[in-house]
Design an enzyme around this catalytic site. Structure first.
Site, short mmCIF file in Angstrom:
data_model
loop_
_atom_site.label_atom_id
_atom_site.label_comp_id
_atom_site.label_asym_id
_atom_site.label_seq_id
_atom_site.Cartn_x
_atom_site.Cartn_y
_atom_site.Cartn_z
N THR A 111 9.92 -0.70 -7.54
CA THR A 111 9.24 0.17 -6.56
C THR A 111 8.30 -0.64 -5.68
O THR A 111 8.25 -0.47 -4.47
CB THR A 111 8.45 1.27 -7.28
OG1 THR A 111 9.32 2.00 -8.13
CG2 THR A 111 7.80 2.22 -6.29
N TRP A 167 10.27 -2.69 -3.29
CA TRP A 167 10.87 -1.87 -2.24
C TRP A 167 9.90 -1.69 -1.07
O TRP A 167 10.27 -1.64 0.09
CB TRP A 167 11.27 -0.51 -2.81
CG TRP A 167 11.83 0.43 -1.77
CD1 TRP A 167 13.13 0.54 -1.38
CD2 TRP A 167 11.10 1.40 -1.00
NE1 TRP A 167 13.26 1.52 -0.41
CE2 TRP A 167 12.03 2.06 -0.16
CE3 TRP A 167 9.76 1.77 -0.92
CZ2 TRP A 167 11.65 3.07 0.72
CZ3 TRP A 167 9.38 2.77 -0.03
CH2 TRP A 167 10.34 3.41 0.78
N HIS A 168 8.60 -1.60 -1.43
CA HIS A 168 7.61 -1.36 -0.38
C HIS A 168 7.44 -2.54 0.54
O HIS A 168 7.00 -2.39 1.68
CB HIS A 168 6.26 -0.99 -1.01
CG HIS A 168 6.18 0.44 -1.42
ND1 HIS A 168 6.67 0.91 -2.61
CD2 HIS A 168 5.67 1.53 -0.77
CE1 HIS A 168 6.48 2.22 -2.69
NE2 HIS A 168 5.87 2.62 -1.59
N GLY A 169 7.74 -3.72 0.06
CA GLY A 169 7.61 -4.88 0.93
C GLY A 169 8.06 -6.15 0.24
O GLY A 169 7.94 -6.27 -0.98
#
Lengths: 426, 415
Positions: free
Chosen positions: A235, A238-240
């Protein structure tokens, strides 16, 4: 699946991989291609993945019409910034949706609310957050550091939820009923609850397509904890494509593990205010990982938050800057709680001379309540002409207020492009 | 139709009209159809922003691939929103009201505005101040040491007068009410004194001057409310002080002309938009005999009225814009009716002085070396300029900050 993951892996993580592998090996084994990131790739890739898996699991029949499938994947409202729409939630709407005037108008109302969140609240909080967080810990001290982080907390919430509201509103205008993506996350009483209210479409995606296939909670405690850690590392990533995001994911993974196995039950028994304060402190602190990418700067900022540089830092000139934002922060605090919908329901109920409905309260209290019906409307069934007139007046006032919000939002957007020839700095 | 349906229809119509209006009016305007003036979007320049509006971008493969087309098209749409100036001013007014509400509990008499607050708005005197710049002793002392190199230069050129003017504008103004909120020892006044100190006991051909404003009222008679630059009166005061020091005739009782033109109201401060109207006047009639010799050798007469018709219309009511914007560094101003030669090295404050100094000398060399954004060759210096030509007087005019920046960019500049 491999193709979808390869596409996002290539465009989003090639540079990250290259930088880290090369640093590890001390060579330039992998060239950093510095690829431009296709807009929205993180969202529509997950949508496409969810469709593939759902079809594989026979949860939905495959869509034979490529145009309908293309419309589902690339529908413009949620293409760039979500919510991540599951095919099974809209499969009937793809072909059989009905565009109605009422739905169009309600979608428009929700769009205006989302636009106001973004243009008026998020963008203005961004100014304070940027100013405070870029000044450096020693200059701003504890008060400035927390003020900046709180401003960033509001910025990120209203930015993201504003976009989601606009996407849901636009979808409603076209006859789609998308599910809610944010359910007042800042009123959560635990981190577990927080993640059931924040970016719901993403957390449910990782729950259904990563956590549960790994075994979820139907395994040993050790394995369960490992599953949580894996999901949250992914997660974060995924954000960066940067280590600070991975760190952010690991931070929440660790806390979720602790809540599940150590202090969750005690937290549940504690007074609600304890849960609220605990959750607020954690998510506010957590956003510092998001903003600051440099480790040294991050540590300096944490020191400032802990009071290492005093309450006001080396210069309290920032106080002049920050002080003008307190009304905005109060408005943001109120807007991030369900005060407005509660008041709306009470007002409508009073107009109809009935008790306030528990549906709204239950919907907000229950993080799993995902319907967006009633978000932007004044729902009512008046039985008498008197009540009808009162409700009509309320409707007019409500719509006028929305139009005023629209005007203010557009004025803020136009003013944001104000770009005079300036040489004040000389 | 029920009331709810009617309200839905009204809402949809109003919002759709509102959101489609900018594009529609741009298309109508482009098609040459008549629109009321307040709806016209074809203006070429913005009075409020003192710039030309963005034009439609050129559509080709390169501009699309590079993203330039998309970015410029977005700016084009933003620039051509109908009643854009009114929208911006309305937004600024709303912000000012919110700022006043926000600051009322603390009773601040000055505070930053929204939008990258470095400029302070003082409701009491309807003024903008820049946020005071914090200068540490080491920075100031280093700059003072650099400026102190002028002593040697002045000794080496005993027949040349050196007039150094340190402007205390904006964030260095000693009357800046924001100073009371600072707890740094080094402020504008201290910094300028520190810069000047090494030169007080120097050779007799050095004169060191600074702005002397003992009250806000005095300050705002000579400096803009909405910007840190001096106005015409302030420029004349500075010129007269320098004239006294260098022995040239001062400007007495200058002719002032009032301009009713809205274009000349000075309030372009982006982040303030305090909506304050400056007095509009101009020192007309000076410098009409001047000829500007550009660095490439071309000559053009200086016509004072030229800047009135410039595009975009200038906001300043002095010759500031013309000489700041159009006069190239390395130009020479010639005046057949005067004698002597001078060198003016300055930042933006010097622009106002060009016509006055140009009128006092046969030729005035103008160098913008003190600009903070000037790409200066680190080996360049005043000494190199003086080697090119003999000057009767060298004027160095800049803000405190730019003297400090200059010493950082080129430590040997004054030696």
């Amino acid at each position: 699946m491999a193709f979808n993951i390869a596409v996002i892996g290539f465009f989003k993580y090639e540079g990250f991989l290259a930088t880290n592998v090369n640093a590890l090996l001390g060579t330039e084994a992998i060239p950093d291609l510095k690829l431009p990131l296709p807009i929205g790739i993180s969202f529509y890739t997950l949508q496409a993945l969810s469709y593939v898996v759902d079809v594989y699991r026979k949860e939905v029949p495959p869509q034979k019409n490529p145009l309908y499938l293309g419309m589902y994947v690339a529908c413009f409202p949620q293409l760039i910034a979500g919510p991540i729409v599951r095919y099974k939630t809209i499969q009937d709407q793809v072909v059989g949706r009905k565009e109605t005037l009422a739905g169009f108008a309600d979608g428009m109302r929700l769009f205006i609310i989302g636009l106001a969140k973004k243009a008026l609240l998020a963008n203005t909080c961004a100014i304070l957050a940027t100013k405070m967080l870029s000044m450096g810990g020693p200059q701003i001290g504890a008060v400035g550091a927390w003020a900046g982080l709180i401003a960033y907390t509001f910025q990120i919430f209203f930015d993201f939820s504003g976009y989601s509201d606009m996407a849901i509103g636009l979808g409603r205008m076209m006859g789609f009923e998308y599910l809610r993506n944010f359910n007042y996350p800042y009123i959560a009483k635990s981190i577990t609850e927080f993640w059931r209210r924040w970016h719901i479409s993403l957390s449910t995606f990782f729950r259904d397509y990563v956590y549960i296939p790994l075994g979820g909670s139907r395994c040993s405690k050790t394995r369960n904890a490992l599953n949580i850690a894996i999901v949250w590392a992914i997660t974060g990533l995924w954000h960066g494509a940067a280590w600070n995001y991975v760190l952010w994911g690991v931070y929440y993974g660790a806390l979720l593990i602790c809540e599940k196995f150590i202090w969750g039950k005690s937290l549940g028994k504690a007074p609600a205010i304890v849960g609220h304060l605990y959750t607020i402190a954690i998510f506010v602190f957590g956003w510092s990982f998001f903003w600051i990418t440099d480790v040294n700067t991050l540590v300096g900022f944490w020191k400032a938050m802990a009071g290492r540089y005093g309450m006001t830092g080396s210069s309290y000139m920032w106080e002049l800057t920050a002080w003008e934002y307190w009304p905005l922060l109060l408005i943001c605090a109120a807007a991030s709680t369900p005060v407005a919908p509660f008041l709306k329901e009470r007002l409508v109920a009073r107009t109809e001379s009935r008790k306030p409905s528990k549906i709204m309260q239950d919907g907000i209290a229950n993080p799993r309540h995902l319907s967006t019906k009633g978000l932007a409307t004044l729902e009512a069934t008046p039985a008498t002409p008197g009540r009808a007139r009162a409700l009509s007046t309320l409707q007019v006032i409500y719509d006028l207020a929305l139009l005023a919000l629209l005007l203010a939002s557009c004025a803020a957007i136009v003013s944001g492009s104000y770009n005079p020839f300036i040489y004040f700095q000389f | 139709m029920s009331f709810r349906e009617a309200s839905n229809v009204c809402l949809v119509i109003v919002v759709a009209f509102f959101l489609s209006f900018p594009v529609a009016s741009t298309m109508l305007n482009g098609a040459g159809l008549w629109l009321p003036e307040w709806l016209e979007v074809g203006n070429k320049a913005s009075v409020l922003e003192m710039r030309n509006y963005t034009v439609l971008p050129e559509l080709n493969k390169e501009t699309i691939a590079s993203g330039k087309y998309q970015a410029q098209y977005e700016k084009y749409l933003s620039d051509h929103v109908p009643m854009r100036d009114e929208v911006i001013l309305a937004n600024a007014t709303l912000q000012r009201i919110l700022i006043e509400i926000a600051n009322s509990p603390k009773g601040y008499d000055c505070y930053p505005t929204y939008y990258e607050s470095i400029i302070l708005y003082t409701p009491r005197v309807q003024t903008l101040f820049r946020l005071p710049t914090v200068l540490d002793d080491k920075t100031v002392n280093t700059a003072a040491e650099s400026l102190g190199g002028l002593q040697q230069l002045a000794s080496d050129y005993p027949n040349t007068k050196f007039v150094i003017y340190i402007v205390q504008g904006g964030q260095y103004a000693s009357v800046n009410p924001a100073y009371k909120y600072m707890h740094f020892a080094t402020t504008g006044k201290d910094a300028s004194q520190a810069l000047m100190a090494p030169l007080y006991n120097g050779p007799s051909n050095i004169s060191v001057l600074t702005t002397k404003c003992n009250s806000e009222q005095e300050y705002y008679s000579e400096f803009f409310h909405t910007d840190h630059h001096w106005n015409s009166k302030g420029a004349v005061s500075a010129y007269n002080a320098m004239a006294t020091a260098s022995g040239i005739p001062p400007l007495e009782n200058p002719t002032r002309t009032d301009f009713p033109n809205d274009y000349l109201i000075g309030s372009y401060a982006r982040w303030g938009l305090c909506l304050h109207e400056e007095p509009i006047f101009d020192l007309g009639g000076n410098g009409n005999e001047l000829v500007i010799v550009n660095p490439d050798g071309t000559r053009e007469p200086y016509t004072h009225s030229q800047w009135l018709d410039s595009t975009p219309p200038t906001r300043w009511y002095t010759f500031h814009d013309y000489f700041y914007e159009f006069l190239k560094s390395g130009s020479t101003i010639e005046n057949d009716k005067a004698n002597g030669s001078a060198l003016l090295v300055s930042d933006s404050y010097g622009a106002d002085l060009v016509p006055m100094l140009g009128s006092a000398y046969h030729n005035l060399s103008f160098v913008k070396d003190m600009h903070s954004d000037t790409k200066i060759d680190k080996s360049s210096s005043l000494r190199a300029l003086l080697k090119q030509q003999d000057y009767d007087c060298v004027y160095i005019v800049a803000s405190c900050n730019n003297y400090i920046n200059q010493s950082k960019r080129s430590p040997g500049y004054f030696k």
